[in-house]
Design an enzyme around this catalytic site. Structure first.
Site, PDB file in Angstrom:
ATOM      1  N   HIS A  85     -44.144 -48.218  -9.044  1.00  0.00           N
ATOM      2  CA  HIS A  85     -45.323 -47.826  -9.810  1.00  0.00           C
ATOM      3  C   HIS A  85     -45.154 -48.555 -11.143  1.00  0.00           C
ATOM      4  CE1 HIS A  85     -45.581 -44.637  -6.854  1.00  0.00           C
ATOM      5  NE2 HIS A  85     -46.697 -44.175  -7.394  1.00  0.00           N
TER       6      HIS A  85
ATOM      7  N   HIS B 295     -48.498 -41.060  -1.043  1.00  0.00           N
ATOM      8  CA  HIS B 295     -47.541 -39.990  -1.386  1.00  0.00           C
ATOM      9  C   HIS B 295     -47.662 -38.893  -0.333  1.00  0.00           C
ATOM     10  CE1 HIS B 295     -46.451 -41.531  -5.427  1.00  0.00           C
ATOM     11  NE2 HIS B 295     -47.623 -42.131  -5.290  1.00  0.00           N
TER      12      HIS B 295
ATOM     13  N   HIS C  78     -49.512 -47.879  -0.153  1.00  0.00           N
ATOM     14  CA  HIS C  78     -49.128 -47.036  -1.306  1.00  0.00           C
ATOM     15  C   HIS C  78     -49.679 -45.636  -1.109  1.00  0.00           C
ATOM     16  CE1 HIS C  78     -48.073 -46.622  -5.741  1.00  0.00           C
ATOM     17  NE2 HIS C  78     -48.599 -45.457  -5.390  1.00  0.00           N
TER      18      HIS C  78
ATOM     19  N   TRP D 212     -53.012 -35.197  -8.004  1.00  0.00           N
ATOM     20  CA  TRP D 212     -53.662 -36.287  -8.725  1.00  0.00           C
ATOM     21  C   TRP D 212     -55.083 -36.573  -8.256  1.00  0.00           C
ATOM     22  CZ3 TRP D 212     -48.636 -36.309  -6.881  1.00  0.00           C
ATOM     23  CH2 TRP D 212     -47.635 -36.254  -7.868  1.00  0.00           C
TER      24      TRP D 212
ATOM     25  N   GLU E   3     -48.825 -48.010 -14.981  1.00  0.00           N
ATOM     26  CA  GLU E   3     -49.985 -47.174 -14.661  1.00  0.00           C
ATOM     27  C   GLU E   3     -50.380 -46.420 -15.923  1.00  0.00           C
ATOM     28  OE1 GLU E   3     -49.405 -44.211 -11.643  1.00  0.00           O
ATOM     29  OE2 GLU E   3     -51.549 -43.827 -11.428  1.00  0.00           O
TER      30      GLU E   3
ATOM     31  N   ASP F 198     -52.983 -44.151  -2.199  1.00  0.00           N
ATOM     32  CA  ASP F 198     -52.223 -43.378  -3.192  1.00  0.00           C
ATOM     33  C   ASP F 198     -52.198 -41.873  -2.890  1.00  0.00           C
ATOM     34  OD1 ASP F 198     -50.568 -43.011  -5.373  1.00  0.00           O
ATOM     35  OD2 ASP F 198     -52.039 -43.555  -6.890  1.00  0.00           O
TER      36      ASP F 198
ATOM     37  N   GLN G 178     -39.829 -40.092  -9.555  1.00  0.00           N
ATOM     38  CA  GLN G 178     -41.085 -39.684 -10.216  1.00  0.00           C
ATOM     39  C   GLN G 178     -40.893 -39.321 -11.691  1.00  0.00           C
ATOM     40  OE1 GLN G 178     -44.777 -38.622  -9.033  1.00  0.00           O
ATOM     41  NE2 GLN G 178     -44.509 -39.215 -11.169  1.00  0.00           N
TER      42      GLN G 178
HETATM   43 ZN   LIG Z   1     -48.516 -43.630  -6.404  1.00  0.00          ZN
END
Ligand SMILES: [Zn+2]
Length: 425
Positions: free
Chosen positions: A208, A57, A55, A313, A211, A307, A150
């Protein structure tokens, strides 16, 4: 005659053995001598199959500070910030940052990554960039792409059409974000829709999912039912599942067997979950990590995902899956020796199972290995040590000299490595 022999290493199961490689495959494991074009000395060191991140990005990585930093530290500000960055980003910049990250990954023995690619951009620049990166690294890294809406499959007016276009362009996995749709009903509808798309196209699916700290975010329940209905068992994964941390225990006792039946793998992302969740709490503050040990006890496959690295993030990160496992071990309180050992498996064999890789230390498997400056898997977690040698598909792609500290202490040894021999249990 082998192309390469990794000599005398300790395997994760405790065996001491040589690993012989021909071409891109492991040809033999055992006492193999030294008849090879190259011998890598690994006596006393841990030799593991490569690290795997299910997982990530990669379209956002190494963009920290562009165009500004996430001041609140929340998921939602991160999504807004990513929206601002998407307005100014170029394919070339995304490719350059992703390849720089892949260099880091090579040096850390991280040789397989599943990355979510944002499809909420009518130009699909991220998809174009990540397809180019997948092609450039394919000789040494297994990079899987997830079509990730997203901004919401329905909340964003063109997301669904863009997701289908991305799959047509060769993206490998169907993604989703049901908790970010406008309503619970829209989220459930997106789950049904995306499961049907994955089943029709014969693709894996990876959401996802939930979350959020909202205990009533229960899209995982719909997801499990839809995976069963559409026959996606064994090729479905759910990232985060943080709402489960806050759910009612009775409800969870019904939910976990359903997830197990559906064969959905869970991918908590402890570095990110521990900083993003609980932000609306005063005290006590929830940790927000999903119920890892409880799912494993039900037979659910659970991997650790990274992630984010240096993006809207998360402001840190090093491409080290041992950092990820180390954080997960602490937050999930996986401190029993068997649990610590499992944390190492979670970033190697269990993550590889989630990604469906040809993987492992066995004859015939792809020769993607890492030699660590540690004696055994739990020591690797404790030290997060140097990767002395990284072999990807039979080729040495990264090497690092052992770097013991030199001491100047009267009556004490001249150098120190911080290794520790465990008492036999
Ligand atoms: Zn993610």
């Amino acid at each position: 005659m082998f192309d390469l022999i990794v000599k005398g290493g300790t395997l994760p199961d405790g065996r001491v053995a040589d690993v012989g490689i021909r071409g891109d495959r492991i040809a033999a494991i055992g006492a193999l001598g030294t008849d090879a074009a190259r011998v890598i000395e690994a006596t006393g060191d841990l030799v593991s199959p490569a690290f795997v991140d299910p997982h990530f990005h990669m379209d956002a990585t190494l963009s920290y500070g562009l165009p500004r930093v996430n001041a609140s530290g929340t998921l939602l500000e991160g999504i807004r910030l990513w929206g601002e960055l998407k307005e100014i980003v170029t394919v070339e910049a995304m490719v350059e940052r992703a390849l720089a990250y892949c260099d880091w990954a090579a040096s850390m023995g991280l040789l397989a990554v599943r990355t979510h690619v944002d499809v909420c951009d009518d130009r699909l620049l991220g998809v174009e960039a990540m397809l180019a990166v997948r092609e450039k690294v394919k000789g040494w890294m297994d990079l899987q792409l997830v079509a990730f809406p997203q901004d919401g499959l329905y909340r964003d007016p063109t997301a669904r059409a863009n997701l289908l276009r991305a799959l047509d362009m060769g993206v490998d996995v169907v993604g989703g974000i049901p908790h970010f749709e406008r309503t619970m009903a829209d989220g459930a509808a997106s789950v049904r829709d995306l499961c049907e798309i994955a089943a029709d196209r014969g693709l894996p699916i990876d959401f996802h999912c939930d979350e959020t700290d909202d205990p009533l975010s229960r899209h995982i329940e719909t997801y499990a039912a839809e995976v069963l209905r559409t026959g996606l068992q064994g090729r479905a994964a759910a990232g985060h599942l943080t709402s489960m941390h806050s759910m009612d225990n009775y409800y969870v006792s019904k939910l976990l067997p359903l997830i197990a039946d559906a064969g959905i793998a869970a991918i908590p992302n402890p570095l990110i979950n521990i900083v993003l969740q609980g932000r609306h709490d005063s005290f006590p503050k929830r940790r927000g990590l999903t119920r890892v040990k409880e799912m494993q006890a039900m037979g659910i496959t659970v991997g650790w995902g990274q992630d984010c690295v240096l993006d809207p993030w998360y402001s840190l990160g090093t491409a080290d899956m041992l950092d990820v496992a180390f954080m997960g071990l602490h937050v999930a309180q996986m401190t029993h020796p068997d649990e610590m050992r499992r944390c190492f498996d979670m970033v190697t064999v269990e993550n590889a199972r989630i990604m469906g890789l040809d993987y492992g230390l066995r004859e015939g498997a792809v020769a993607s290995l890492v030699v660590l400056d540690a004696g055994h898997p739990v020591e690797a977690l404790r030290l997060r040590p140097d990767r002395l040698c990284v072999i990807a598909k039979g080729q040495v792609v990264s090497e690092k000299a052992r770097n013991d500290a030199r001491l100047s202490l009267p009556g004490r040894p001249e150098s120190v490595r911080r290794r520790h021999i465990l008492p036999q249990r």
